[in-house]
Design an enzyme around this catalytic site. Structure first.
Site, short mmCIF file in Angstrom:
data_model
loop_
_atom_site.label_atom_id
_atom_site.label_comp_id
_atom_site.label_asym_id
_atom_site.label_seq_id
_atom_site.Cartn_x
_atom_site.Cartn_y
_atom_site.Cartn_z
N HIS A 1 0.72 -0.87 -0.13
CA HIS A 1 0.24 0.04 0.02
C HIS A 1 0.99 1.05 -0.27
CE1 HIS A 1 0.94 1.04 3.89
NE2 HIS A 1 0.74 -0.22 4.49
N GLU B 1 -1.97 -8.09 7.24
CA GLU B 1 -0.48 -7.27 7.71
C GLU B 1 -0.41 -7.66 9.45
OE1 GLU B 1 1.85 -6.75 7.85
OE2 GLU B 1 2.75 -4.42 7.46
#
Length: 196
Positions: free
Chosen positions: A7, A84
């Protein structure tokens, strides 16, 4: 083939705050990074027919994936296995302050797995290895995955069969895309314009 995208930069990244499963918006630079990754992927892939776009469920990856998806005309599939690393009680805290309080843990990137109540390396590797096993075999595999810094290291390490040390000793740029194919990894740098 897998294209791995991290990202774009977030407000927490810029402030050096631990994100883990928390979220923060993309900065102007983060949006520019996502747009540059989308442009690179459009050039690399050409015709997107047969490609899948997979994203972590967190907002920062979904925003990045949306930019990629709009450029390629692909819908987004959400997969929790590429989320994550959970940093437990450390999430939201300043990384430099944590490093000062725990210098013995912050000598290598392995510190991300020491947050109280967070995930272990083995837990993250197992979920990512399961995701990789579920993908189509090469050469039919055509997947773009939008993930994170910590999880992205583990995706590359699991793909290559690396040990923990080699897995964690990798860069996690937000201005590059990784191509994983035929047992090899190539870094493709994005041309990120200065944000307006």
């Amino acid at each position: 083939m897998i294209y791995l995208v991290r990202h774009g930069q977030t407000e927490f990244n810029a402030a050096r705050r631990m994100q883990g499963h928390l979220d923060s918006p993309l900065t102007a630079l983060g949006r520019a990074q996502a747009q540059a990754a989308a442009a690179l992927l459009a050039r690399e892939i050409g015709d997107p027919a047969g490609w899948r776009l997979v994203s972590s469920p967190l907002g920062r990856t979904q925003v990045t994936a949306r930019i990629v998806g709009e450029a390629l005309g692909l819908p987004i599939e959400i997969d929790h296995r590429v989320i994550e690393v959970s940093c437990g009680d450390w999430e939201g805290h300043n990384r430099d302050e944590l490093a000062e309080a725990h210098p013995e843990l912050f000598a290598t990137f392995g510190w991300i797995f020491h947050g109280p109540g967070g995930e272990t390396y083995d837990q993250v590797r197992d979920r990512i290895a399961h995701w990789l096993t579920d993908l189509e075999p090469e050469p039919e595999r055509r997947v773009i995955v939008v993930s994170h810094g910590g999880a992205g290291r583990v995706i590359r390490g699991a793909y290559m069969g690396w040990d923990r040390a080699a897995t964690l000793d990798q860069e996690v740029p937000q201005d590059a895309v990784y191509r994983l194919v035929n047992g090899a990894i190539a870094r493709l740098d994005c041309d990120v314009p200065a944000p307006a």
